[in-house]
Design an enzyme around this catalytic site. Structure first.
Site, PDB file in Angstrom:
ATOM      1  CE1 TYR A  97       3.198 -19.434  42.837  1.00  0.00           C
ATOM      2  CE2 TYR A  97       3.187 -20.153  45.038  1.00  0.00           C
ATOM      3  CZ  TYR A  97       3.688 -19.200  44.321  1.00  0.00           C
ATOM      4  OH  TYR A  97       4.055 -18.031  44.451  1.00  0.00           O
ATOM      5  CG  ASP A 110     -10.337 -23.563  46.117  1.00  0.00           C
ATOM      6  OD1 ASP A 110      -9.390 -23.169  46.858  1.00  0.00           O
ATOM      7  OD2 ASP A 110     -10.175 -23.978  45.171  1.00  0.00           O
TER       8      ASP A 110
END
Length: 321
Positions: free
Chosen positions: A92, A272
């Site tokens: 991203y 995460d």
């Protein structure tokens, strides 16, 4: 770093409630048919960048809507026959960068095709592909561009570009189009999942800590961007929650995973905070493949397995391509 998601035992058993809409397949078939009405028009211009052991081409091909999309094709300079290929998608905010950023796979003997991501490439690596399609009002970033309809949503264009990238890679005479794998980290992993579902010719799938999976859960629990772009959009557009999640269903990695029969090697980082591990387990558990492996990194955040995962990929892919 606290573990904010399910316990490891519950993660391994987790299945998302997300299921494809009734017209999911028809939507994507129509999207691809409309794009394939435009010639692929892939061009490969030799690119000199000082790398003596590889041959580099600056690629342009027609993606969604016939829009030009940039890529790199990087080939081992010494080759005697068409090569298996790895098509790589970018995380991203990043773009295709420079050829020296992508030397793992060509030095392992694979043709390597690196797709630029339209409209990105100014956060951490350079991009060269604009997105000429406009959007209704959106939160800064890419996650909410056109999000009120699947027809206009940003990732409709990106996922379509990803399929065309596979076709462009396979069109080069140095590439064996019958042996193509797809890979990427984070957003690149999410794109790879979609591409493998939409193009059944893909022979292997290797998404690292993939993004864009199990949107309802991710948006509700993730503390770090990009998923919270959606929640901040909905904090303003309070009356459009149903519309947004209806759109996102067409782009959810969980929905795509159920259509993938190719061998798959995935990774998940248990700490995460960008892509919650439950969302990655949801996609992995939904995979239709009978040959699938998920490597767990128990003490890592979104960096995942890094070089450890690359070593695993090299060994795994050598057995399949």
């Amino acid at each position: 770093m606290p573990i904010y998601d399910f316990s490891l035992k519950d993660l391994r058993a987790y299945h998302s409630d997300v299921v494809p809409t009734q017209d999911f397949d028809a939507f994507w078939q129509r999207t691809l048919d409309e794009t394939r009405a435009f010639p692929l028009a892939a061009t490969f211009e030799p690119f000199e960048c000082g790398l003596k052991l590889v041959e580099v081409f600056d690629v342009t091909f027609a993606g969604f809507g016939g829009h030009p999309v940039k890529a790199w094709l990087i080939l081992p300079r010494q080759r005697s026959a068409p090569l298996p290929a790895v098509v790589k998608y970018i995380g991203y905010g990043g773009g295709r960068g420079f050829p020296q950023d992508h030397l793992l796979w060509p030095t392992a003997g694979y043709a390597t095709f690196v797709m630029d991501t339209r409209g990105q490439g100014s956060t951490w690596s350079k991009g060269d592909t604009p997105d000429p399609v406009g959007s209704d009002s959106a939160h800064p970033g890419s996650m909410t561009r056109g999000i009120l309809s699947p027809e206009t949503y940003y990732y409709r264009r990106v996922f379509t570009d990803a399929v065309r990238a596979i076709e462009a890679a396979g069109s080069h005479d140095a590439v064996d189009g019958s042996r193509i794998a797809v890979t990427g980290g984070s957003q690149g992993g999410g794109i790879a999942i979609a591409a493998a579902a939409l193009d059944p010719s893909v022979k292997a799938l290797m998404p690292d800590v993939p993004f864009l999976c199990d949107f309802p859960r991710a948006v509700s629990i993730t503390p770090r961007d990009p998923f919270p772009e959606i929640s901040r959009f909905l904090a303003v557009h309070r009356d459009r929650v149903e519309d947004v999640f209806k759109t996102l269903n067409y782009f959810d990695g969980v929905c795509f995973a159920g259509k993938i029969k190719a061998p798959a090697l995935m990774s998940v980082a248990i700490m995460d905070t960008v892509c919650p591990p439950s969302t990655i387990f949801a996609a992995f558990n939904a995979l239709a493949s009978s040959d699938k492996t998920l490597r767990e990194y128990g003490f890592n955040d979104h960096e995942g397995g890094g070089a450890f995962q690359e070593r695993a990929q090299l060994a795994w892919l050598a057995e399949r391509l």
